[in-house]
Design an enzyme around this catalytic site. Sequence first.
Site, PDB file in Angstrom:
ATOM      1  N   GLU A 105      -1.966  -8.067  14.037  1.00 57.84           N
ATOM      2  CA  GLU A 105      -1.559  -6.754  14.450  1.00 57.84           C
ATOM      3  C   GLU A 105      -2.136  -6.013  16.008  1.00 57.84           C
ATOM      4  OE1 GLU A 105      -3.232  -7.747  11.615  1.00 57.84           O
ATOM      5  OE2 GLU A 105      -2.784  -6.289  10.021  1.00 57.84           O
ATOM      6  N   ASP A 112      -3.415  -8.452   8.239  1.00 60.30           N
ATOM      7  CA  ASP A 112      -4.567  -8.118   7.395  1.00 60.30           C
ATOM      8  C   ASP A 112      -4.238  -8.571   6.054  1.00 60.30           C
ATOM      9  OD1 ASP A 112      -5.859  -6.947   9.504  1.00 60.30           O
ATOM     10  OD2 ASP A 112      -5.357  -5.012   9.048  1.00 60.30           O
ATOM     11  N   ASP A 114      -3.895  -7.495   2.969  1.00 56.84           N
ATOM     12  CA  ASP A 114      -3.608  -6.606   1.793  1.00 56.84           C
ATOM     13  C   ASP A 114      -2.057  -6.283   1.782  1.00 56.84           C
ATOM     14  OD1 ASP A 114      -3.226  -5.139   4.132  1.00 56.84           O
ATOM     15  OD2 ASP A 114      -4.709  -3.617   3.961  1.00 56.84           O
ATOM     16  N   GLU A 160      -0.182  -3.884   2.956  1.00 58.45           N
ATOM     17  CA  GLU A 160       0.419  -3.594   4.317  1.00 58.45           C
ATOM     18  C   GLU A 160       0.555  -4.950   5.285  1.00 58.45           C
ATOM     19  OE1 GLU A 160       1.949  -0.120   5.650  1.00 58.45           O
ATOM     20  OE2 GLU A 160       0.970  -0.441   3.819  1.00 58.45           O
ATOM     21  N   TYR A 208     -13.274  -7.248   6.345  1.00 56.80           N
ATOM     22  CA  TYR A 208     -12.229  -6.306   6.167  1.00 56.80           C
ATOM     23  C   TYR A 208     -12.379  -5.036   5.312  1.00 56.80           C
ATOM     24  CZ  TYR A 208      -7.309  -4.839   5.870  1.00 56.80           C
ATOM     25  OH  TYR A 208      -6.160  -3.985   5.889  1.00 56.80           O
ATOM     26  N   ARG A 227     -10.711  -2.475   4.163  1.00 56.81           N
ATOM     27  CA  ARG A 227      -9.558  -1.736   3.307  1.00 56.81           C
ATOM     28  C   ARG A 227      -9.902  -2.792   1.963  1.00 56.81           C
ATOM     29  NH1 ARG A 227      -6.909  -1.048   7.953  1.00 56.81           N
ATOM     30  NH2 ARG A 227      -6.785   1.108   8.679  1.00 56.81           N
ATOM     31  N   HIS A 265     -10.488  -9.883  -3.073  1.00 58.15           N
ATOM     32  CA  HIS A 265     -11.108  -9.201  -1.805  1.00 58.15           C
ATOM     33  C   HIS A 265     -12.785  -9.352  -2.071  1.00 58.15           C
ATOM     34  CE1 HIS A 265      -7.350  -6.833  -0.824  1.00 58.15           C
ATOM     35  NE2 HIS A 265      -6.957  -8.290  -0.972  1.00 58.15           N
TER      36      HIS A 265
END
Length: 661
Positions: free
Chosen positions: A9, A82, A84, A86, A305, A307, A352
């Site tokens: 990203e 990432d 997740d 998103e 990470y 989130r 996670h």
Amino acid sequence: MTRKLVIVESPAKAKTLGKIMGRPYTIKASMGHVRDLPTKILGIDVNNGFEPRYAVLPNKKAVVKEIKQAAAAAAEIYLATDPDREGEAISWHLIHAADLEEASVRRVVFHEITEEAIKAAFHHPRNIDMNLVNAQQARRVLDRLVGYKISPLLWKKVQRGLSAGRVQSVALRMIVEREQEILNFVPQEYWTIDAQLAKASPDGKAPSFKARLAAVKGERQKLQLDNENESKRTASALKDSRLFVSQIKKKRLTRTPPPPFITSTLQQEAWRKLRFTGQRTMAIAQQLYEGLPIGEEGEAGLITYMRTDSTRVAESAVAEARDFITQKFGPEFLPPHARQFTRKAKGAQEAHEAIRPTRMWREPDAVKPYLNSEQARLYRLIWERMIASQLANALFDTTSVDIEARTADHGATYILKAAGSVPHFLGFLVLYSEGKDDADSEEQEGKAKLPPLTEGEELRLLDLLTEQHFTEPPPRYNEATLVKTLEENGIGRPSTYAPIIATLRRRGYVQAKEGRFYPLDLGTTVNGVLVAHFPTIVDTKFTAQMEEDLDEIGRGKQDWVGVVREFYTPFEETLRKASVEMVRLREPDEPTDQSCPNCTRPMVIRSGRFGKFLACTGYPKCKTTANLGEKPGQPRDARKGRRRPWGKKKGARSARKPRKT
């Protein structure tokens, strides 16, 4: 050499990966999402399975073109966005936006940017997880339906430029209702009596301690003094009483360290200790995760990470932390068994990891010279929390004492209570102590120490202090308590807490004063409309259930179209009724003693988008307005909050400055 393309990203993440992966790989950054729903239309076919109509974002067309060119020259393509929902959705959108051949594209996932984690990820690539993509699509579609369907009603009935969000509206309701609780709160008077006591000693130099009047002997309920006369009468009786130690209880209390950070607890603690907003915290954490230049080491990802809603920590990281503790603190600070924390909250994704340093031996003082002040402070907070989570428990020796006050007239016998605590072994507290919110009533151990006492011994009364108090309303939310309450109620997920709060402030619905959130008039009005006409949308239980449904979609246990349809069918009927029933809700006009200079009608105070202003009651025939405190007769420049001279049009250039050619 076979070229391999890796797409991430951000440029910072690309730079760190490039240093680790070497020459065979070309790293490109998508700069976030490259496709989304169009901005000016709904972009969802509600009659055809809620099919989204995505379009490449205008400012990403050049990025997509560059990725296409790089993909054409690559033999292998890896999507390393990432880990997740998103990130999964960004990868899926990249495939379609850049016309990548799905057969040649592989998805890689890592939770920390280290050489070991990246090599492991590239050894185990996978396909796009469409369950995660569909969960993100469902969230995006639901949010778009709510925003695009309700917001125009708010524009018509309240004022233009307003927005209603599926999750933000619930947060707004919480803030508004807390303010209403405070305004409606009726304080209750009560009094306390504290006695300063000491052991009876020949020289009168025994150390003193404090005890508080708690009860009347033989009565179960706690003694409550409601007024000054009652407190004076009780204090008078205590002055003439004899005091004896009636009971002593001693025990050892154990305090365990808190788990490593998840997104919500990081935001809460960063507010308590660093006064960072949620947005600021996440922006700095993103920098630490994506990598920063650390001296000779070069670009390095400093944390995992950021989130996440899981407190799980990899076994290798736990082992490294225990090794660090043994060498830096000593074996007495190492618990016999490694701690493993498990989230019990619904929706926690145990695949996670918690937020932790990528290397335990990378101490805060060692990296501080290479970080700015904010990065260094947040990194220290994350590092200390992780190391503390594997340190030994803290032990406190506590003593609680009951003291009988026997009155001279042999009437009621009063009970006073004193408590003390001293640390026996500090354990994890040598490194880290968790911050507290207003609502936390947990006593701080180690603050008081009682002298040695024995049951039956008589004590001397040195002084009595009677003090008036009033009960207090619940405190207004701050960054920490609002995030904590959102999480406890299942509202939102790790990536949404900071944007929720930022949106409420940006829209002018709430403001922060001294760290507390106050609803503005506009926010209160909007909340009133939503509660009256869309009660389901702003219901915490309904919103929490929707979050669980999204989690179920992500786990492949529900169909995303079915979930959206189940929401939209009753929502559409509610919209229809609201569009008919909704009336304009605004504050009533406030009369004034001023008259309009143009038509002589009375002037009133009205509320508008830019605050309160004077307006003629002859509107729309007479449009005379003025800012409060100014004489009417000149039109208001609403954009800048000041009057505009007659005859000068909006945007007119000043005659003093010649036009540039």
